[in-house]
Each structure stands twice: as structure tokens, then as C-alpha cells.
Design a protein around this motif. Sequence first.
Motif, PDB file in Angstrom:
ATOM      1  N   TYR A  61       0.833  -1.199   0.000  1.00  0.00           N
ATOM      2  CA  TYR A  61       0.000   0.000   0.000  1.00  0.00           C
ATOM      3  C   TYR A  61       0.870   1.252   0.000  1.00  0.00           C
ATOM      4  O   TYR A  61       0.611   2.209  -0.738  1.00  0.00           O
ATOM      5  CB  TYR A  61      -0.914  -0.008   1.230  1.00  0.00           C
ATOM      6  CG  TYR A  61      -1.725   1.254   1.385  1.00  0.00           C
ATOM      7  CD1 TYR A  61      -2.908   1.439   0.693  1.00  0.00           C
ATOM      8  CD2 TYR A  61      -1.292   2.274   2.243  1.00  0.00           C
ATOM      9  CE1 TYR A  61      -3.652   2.606   0.840  1.00  0.00           C
ATOM     10  CE2 TYR A  61      -2.026   3.436   2.394  1.00  0.00           C
ATOM     11  CZ  TYR A  61      -3.207   3.601   1.692  1.00  0.00           C
ATOM     12  OH  TYR A  61      -3.925   4.764   1.831  1.00  0.00           O
ATOM     13  N   ILE A  62       1.915   1.241   0.813  1.00  0.00           N
ATOM     14  CA  ILE A  62       2.821   2.402   0.860  1.00  0.00           C
ATOM     15  C   ILE A  62       3.548   2.560  -0.473  1.00  0.00           C
ATOM     16  O   ILE A  62       3.660   3.661  -1.008  1.00  0.00           O
ATOM     17  CB  ILE A  62       3.839   2.248   2.011  1.00  0.00           C
ATOM     18  CG1 ILE A  62       3.116   2.258   3.355  1.00  0.00           C
ATOM     19  CG2 ILE A  62       4.888   3.375   1.959  1.00  0.00           C
ATOM     20  CD1 ILE A  62       4.027   1.969   4.548  1.00  0.00           C
TER      21      ILE A  62
ATOM     22  N   GLY B 245       2.276   4.533  -3.447  1.00  0.00           N
ATOM     23  CA  GLY B 245       2.426   5.990  -3.462  1.00  0.00           C
ATOM     24  C   GLY B 245       3.558   6.453  -4.355  1.00  0.00           C
ATOM     25  O   GLY B 245       3.630   7.628  -4.719  1.00  0.00           O
TER      26      GLY B 245
ATOM     27  N   THR C 138      -1.989  11.359  -2.370  1.00  0.00           N
ATOM     28  CA  THR C 138      -1.685  10.057  -1.745  1.00  0.00           C
ATOM     29  C   THR C 138      -0.330   9.522  -2.195  1.00  0.00           C
ATOM     30  O   THR C 138      -0.232   8.467  -2.822  1.00  0.00           O
ATOM     31  CB  THR C 138      -2.791   9.036  -2.059  1.00  0.00           C
ATOM     32  OG1 THR C 138      -2.952   8.944  -3.487  1.00  0.00           O
ATOM     33  CG2 THR C 138      -4.111   9.460  -1.440  1.00  0.00           C
TER      34      THR C 138
ATOM     35  N   ARG D 255       0.697   7.861   2.398  1.00  0.00           N
ATOM     36  CA  ARG D 255       0.335   6.468   2.653  1.00  0.00           C
ATOM     37  C   ARG D 255       1.058   5.909   3.877  1.00  0.00           C
ATOM     38  O   ARG D 255       0.481   5.124   4.642  1.00  0.00           O
ATOM     39  CB  ARG D 255       0.638   5.624   1.414  1.00  0.00           C
ATOM     40  CG  ARG D 255      -0.344   5.878   0.273  1.00  0.00           C
ATOM     41  CD  ARG D 255       0.076   5.197  -1.016  1.00  0.00           C
ATOM     42  NE  ARG D 255      -0.930   5.386  -2.049  1.00  0.00           N
ATOM     43  CZ  ARG D 255      -1.885   4.505  -2.346  1.00  0.00           C
ATOM     44  NH1 ARG D 255      -1.939   3.352  -1.697  1.00  0.00           N
ATOM     45  NH2 ARG D 255      -2.767   4.747  -3.292  1.00  0.00           N
TER      46      ARG D 255
END
Length: 214
Positions: free
Chosen positions: A7-8, A11, A162, A167
Motif C-alpha cells: 500500500y505504501i 504511493g 496520496t 500512505r
Amino acid sequence: MWEILGYIALGTTWTLGITLAAAAIGIAFGVPLLALARSRVAVVRGAYELFVHVVRGVPTLVWLFITYFGVAQLGLTLSPVTASMLCLSVLAAAHMSEIYRGGLQAIRVGQWEAAGALNLSRLDTLKDVIAPQLFRAVSPSVATQVIGLLKDSSLVSTIGVTDLVFRAGVMTSSYGNGLYMFGFAGLIYLALSLLIAAFSRRIHARLSRKYAIA
């Protein structure tokens, strides 16, 4: 944990996209700004100097807030991404024009005279003689500026883009362990910086073999 890191890492798309877009615009628009800096009209040169000093003298975060929050009060609402790209592009153009101006000082004035003796037009002189040497001279500084833009792009998280920092902050708020989350984001920034630096060295080496500064 891999889902969190993934998820990070997503970004990176916005981080790298905004950085490269702003750098490309800055590199392109730095050229006409350089023309203003070398204008024979004192008022034009003065306007350029004022523009550069104002743009470079105010922190990037302040300009970002002005572009996003301040402009909205004038009736023009920009998305976070648009505001980020506009702000960083203007900053990049101001910095690039000064880099170009410094690079021109490494090229001897006599080359203009030599090109004139060969009946080359001013445009041909710029395109075939001056520009290649200029880009060779400034390529390391341009790379440094792009890496600076990459780091400045972390500020766009403050207006809701984002990116990596945003994130990492979301994951820290949800799961804690900020050292781990932001440390991972920092490693991605480091990797991107190293890639840009390596690419720059390769371009500079190629230009150095092809063009010499006289």
C-alpha cells in the motif's frame, strides 16, 4: 505486513509522476526564462530577477499552500495533484533558468564570434554549438535539482496527495510503528534518488565524450 508495504509502495506512482512532470516542465520553461535573463531590455531583466528571487526565496511548503488554499479564495479551485504539479513546476523552472545561466558562463564568448565568422545564424549557433555544450555543463546540476524536487514532492502529502509520505502516515495511524512505515518510505526515496543520480552520470558521461566545453 506485505499488504501494508505494498500500500505504501503504491504511493511511488504519484511521487515519481509529480516529480518527473515538474522536472520536465521546469527543464523546458527554464529556457525561455533564460532568454528573459539575457534580454537587452533592463526592465525585462529586472522582472526576471524579481521573479527568481521571490520564487526561490519563499519555502516550497508556503508556495504549495498558496497554490492550493490561497488560489481557491480567488475562485479557482485546483485539485491537490494539479496544485502540486503547478507549484513544483514553477519552482523548477526558476531553478533551472539559473542553472542554465550559470552553465552559459562556462562557455567562452568567442564561440559566438567564431560561429558568426562561419556565417552561422544565431539560431543555428544556439542549436548546434552552444546548446550541446550547455547541457553537458549543467547536467550534474540538473540531476541535483531533480533529486531536490523528488524530496520536495513529499510535501504534497500535506494537501492530500496520496504519495509515499501520505500512505506511510495512513498506515502509521492505523497500525502504529511509524519508524517501520516511514523508514520503508525513506528507503524508496533513497532508491529513486540513486536511480536518478546513476542515470544522470550516464548521460553526463555520454555528453562528455561527444561534446567538449571550449
